[in-house]
Design a protein around this motif. Structure first.
Motif, PDB file in Angstrom:
ATOM      1  N   CYS A 145      33.463   4.890 -16.287  1.00  0.00           N
ATOM      2  CA  CYS A 145      32.472   4.284 -15.385  1.00  0.00           C
ATOM      3  C   CYS A 145      32.234   5.158 -14.149  1.00  0.00           C
ATOM      4  CB  CYS A 145      32.888   2.864 -15.017  1.00  0.00           C
ATOM      5  SG  CYS A 145      31.770   2.070 -13.849  1.00  0.00           S
ATOM      6  N   PRO A 146      33.251   5.402 -13.316  1.00  0.00           N
ATOM      7  CA  PRO A 146      32.995   6.263 -12.158  1.00  0.00           C
ATOM      8  C   PRO A 146      32.640   7.694 -12.540  1.00  0.00           C
ATOM      9  CG  PRO A 146      35.342   5.761 -12.337  1.00  0.00           C
ATOM     10  CD  PRO A 146      34.627   4.863 -13.303  1.00  0.00           C
ATOM     11  N   TYR A 147      33.234   8.190 -13.632  1.00  0.00           N
ATOM     12  CA  TYR A 147      32.985   9.583 -14.018  1.00  0.00           C
ATOM     13  C   TYR A 147      31.532   9.789 -14.452  1.00  0.00           C
ATOM     14  CZ  TYR A 147      33.295  14.087 -16.343  1.00  0.00           C
ATOM     15  OH  TYR A 147      33.075  15.383 -16.718  1.00  0.00           O
ATOM     16  N   VAL A 148      31.010   8.886 -15.271  1.00  0.00           N
ATOM     17  CA  VAL A 148      29.621   8.991 -15.721  1.00  0.00           C
ATOM     18  C   VAL A 148      28.669   8.960 -14.529  1.00  0.00           C
ATOM     19  CG1 VAL A 148      27.771   7.703 -16.898  1.00  0.00           C
ATOM     20  CG2 VAL A 148      29.946   8.109 -18.063  1.00  0.00           C
ATOM     21  N   LEU A 160      46.413   9.984 -12.654  1.00  0.00           N
ATOM     22  CA  LEU A 160      47.131   8.922 -13.363  1.00  0.00           C
ATOM     23  C   LEU A 160      47.112   9.164 -14.871  1.00  0.00           C
ATOM     24  CD1 LEU A 160      45.972   5.715 -11.447  1.00  0.00           C
ATOM     25  CD2 LEU A 160      48.333   6.500 -11.692  1.00  0.00           C
ATOM     26  N   MET A 161      45.975   9.565 -15.382  1.00  0.00           N
ATOM     27  CA  MET A 161      45.850   9.819 -16.821  1.00  0.00           C
ATOM     28  C   MET A 161      46.803  10.919 -17.266  1.00  0.00           C
ATOM     29  SD  MET A 161      44.340   8.893 -19.549  1.00  0.00           S
ATOM     30  CE  MET A 161      42.994   7.913 -18.926  1.00  0.00           C
ATOM     31  N   GLU A 201      42.735  -0.816  -2.585  1.00  0.00           N
ATOM     32  CA  GLU A 201      41.580  -0.363  -1.793  1.00  0.00           C
ATOM     33  C   GLU A 201      40.320  -0.317  -2.656  1.00  0.00           C
ATOM     34  OE1 GLU A 201      42.960   3.376  -0.349  1.00  0.00           O
ATOM     35  OE2 GLU A 201      44.149   2.500   1.277  1.00  0.00           O
ATOM     36  N   GLN A 202      40.486   0.045  -3.919  1.00  0.00           N
ATOM     37  CA  GLN A 202      39.334   0.106  -4.821  1.00  0.00           C
ATOM     38  C   GLN A 202      38.767  -1.285  -5.086  1.00  0.00           C
ATOM     39  OE1 GLN A 202      37.445   2.672  -6.067  1.00  0.00           O
ATOM     40  NE2 GLN A 202      38.635   3.721  -4.502  1.00  0.00           N
ATOM     41  N   GLU A 228      30.591   9.177  -3.635  1.00  0.00           N
ATOM     42  CA  GLU A 228      31.462   7.999  -3.510  1.00  0.00           C
ATOM     43  C   GLU A 228      32.470   7.856  -4.652  1.00  0.00           C
ATOM     44  OE1 GLU A 228      31.933   5.804  -1.083  1.00  0.00           O
ATOM     45  OE2 GLU A 228      30.501   6.851   0.189  1.00  0.00           O
ATOM     46  N   MET A 229      32.219   8.495  -5.781  1.00  0.00           N
ATOM     47  CA  MET A 229      33.124   8.381  -6.930  1.00  0.00           C
ATOM     48  C   MET A 229      34.189   9.474  -6.970  1.00  0.00           C
ATOM     49  SD  MET A 229      32.118   5.657  -8.593  1.00  0.00           S
ATOM     50  CE  MET A 229      31.900   4.976  -6.938  1.00  0.00           C
ATOM     51  N   ASP A 230      34.054  10.482  -6.103  1.00  0.00           N
ATOM     52  CA  ASP A 230      34.926  11.661  -6.194  1.00  0.00           C
ATOM     53  C   ASP A 230      36.409  11.317  -6.116  1.00  0.00           C
ATOM     54  OD1 ASP A 230      32.604  13.084  -6.377  1.00  0.00           O
ATOM     55  OD2 ASP A 230      32.771  14.082  -4.428  1.00  0.00           O
ATOM     56  N   GLU A 231      36.789  10.531  -5.128  1.00  0.00           N
ATOM     57  CA  GLU A 231      38.211  10.214  -4.945  1.00  0.00           C
ATOM     58  C   GLU A 231      38.757   9.394  -6.105  1.00  0.00           C
ATOM     59  OE1 GLU A 231      41.302   8.477  -1.557  1.00  0.00           O
ATOM     60  OE2 GLU A 231      39.171   8.000  -1.418  1.00  0.00           O
ATOM     61  N   LEU A 232      37.985   8.420  -6.570  1.00  0.00           N
ATOM     62  CA  LEU A 232      38.431   7.576  -7.673  1.00  0.00           C
ATOM     63  C   LEU A 232      38.597   8.398  -8.952  1.00  0.00           C
ATOM     64  CD1 LEU A 232      39.139   4.894  -8.952  1.00  0.00           C
ATOM     65  CD2 LEU A 232      36.693   4.384  -9.144  1.00  0.00           C
ATOM     66  N   VAL A 233      37.652   9.266  -9.236  1.00  0.00           N
ATOM     67  CA  VAL A 233      37.748  10.119 -10.429  1.00  0.00           C
ATOM     68  C   VAL A 233      39.006  10.985 -10.350  1.00  0.00           C
ATOM     69  CG1 VAL A 233      36.695  12.068 -11.654  1.00  0.00           C
ATOM     70  CG2 VAL A 233      35.277  10.132 -10.941  1.00  0.00           C
ATOM     71  N   GLU A 234      39.263  11.526  -9.178  1.00  0.00           N
ATOM     72  CA  GLU A 234      40.449  12.374  -8.987  1.00  0.00           C
ATOM     73  C   GLU A 234      41.747  11.592  -9.221  1.00  0.00           C
ATOM     74  OE1 GLU A 234      42.512  14.974  -5.419  1.00  0.00           O
ATOM     75  OE2 GLU A 234      40.340  14.659  -5.357  1.00  0.00           O
TER      76      GLU A 234
END
Length: 229
Positions: free
Chosen positions: A137-140, A181-182, A73-74, A170-176
């Motif tokens: 990238c998304p976190y920054v 995963l990390m 999806e990303q 828009e970055m919230d879900e990806l960062v989470e």
């Protein structure tokens, strides 16, 4: 403290520098030079294409079908959704986005950043290394956007405010997901391995700073040398 939280804490001084550097400060005040904006769009179009390719390299390393589904999806978001943020900048410039990015740029700092991600994707078996290279990238963008919207210096009349609004959510879900995963992928890592992964994350955070700076300065390759340098 979760490992993902440790990474974020250690990266904060770099993110503070990014926020106070000319690119973000000029965006904040609604006065980013048009040439720097176009350079950023051209460089980011190249970067995001490779970012999508690197997602595809992580997928075989993941065992959870839900994680795989999210990353697919990303890839779709990068291809379609994130163009919305680029359109905001194109509107600010006053030129169609597709016309701006017809001219390709591949500056040294962008090249270094992309190759850093590819190296970790190919050379390291544990997907944590690749995610550590990608996650800043998304976190920054998330942190900078949220901070900008609270900043009294933000130019409320500038169209660039929409760019901050986009990345503030828009970055919230990806960062989470990257955080989860990390933490999962480093659960059985040694302290030495975790330190190596952390350095990978911090290196990418520095690459993020360099990416904005190279756009602002319209960085170019210096082939053949220059007697004045």
């Amino acid at each position: 403290m979760l490992f993902s939280e440790e990474l974020k804490k250690d990266s904060q001084p770099i993110i503070n520098d990014i926020y106070n550097d000319p690119f973000i400060q000029d965006m904040l005040h609604g006065e980013l030079p048009k040439a720097a904006t176009k350079f950023y769009l051209r460089a980011d179009a190249s970067y995001l294409k490779e970012f999508a390719n690197i997602y595809a390299l992580i997928i075989p390393k993941l065992s959870s079908l839900d994680d795989v589904k999210f990353l697919v999806e990303q890839i779709q978001f990068i291809v379609g959704g994130e163009v919305e943020a680029h359109e905001i900048l194109a509107d600010y410039v006053g030129e169609p986005y597709e016309e701006i990015v017809q001219e390709k740029v591949w500056p040294p700092s962008g090249d270094h950043y992309i190759k850093h991600m590819y190296f970790n994707a190919f050379a390291k078996e544990n997907a944590a290394f690749t995610i550590a290279a990608m996650a800043p990238c998304p976190y920054v963008y998330q942190v900078i956007a949220k901070q900008a919207l609270k900043d009294d210096a933000l130019n409320q009349q500038s169209g660039l405010k929409k760019w901050f609004e986009f990345y503030s959510t828009e970055m919230d879900e990806l960062v989470e997901v990257f955080d989860e995963l990390m933490n999962k992928l480093t659960e059985h890592c040694t302290e030495d391995e975790k330190q190596e992964i952390k350095e990978c994350f911090l290196q990418s955070t520095v690459h993020e700073r360099n990416f904005f700076a190279m756009s602002y300065n319209e960085e170019a390759w210096s082939f053949g040398g220059d007697a004045h340098e």
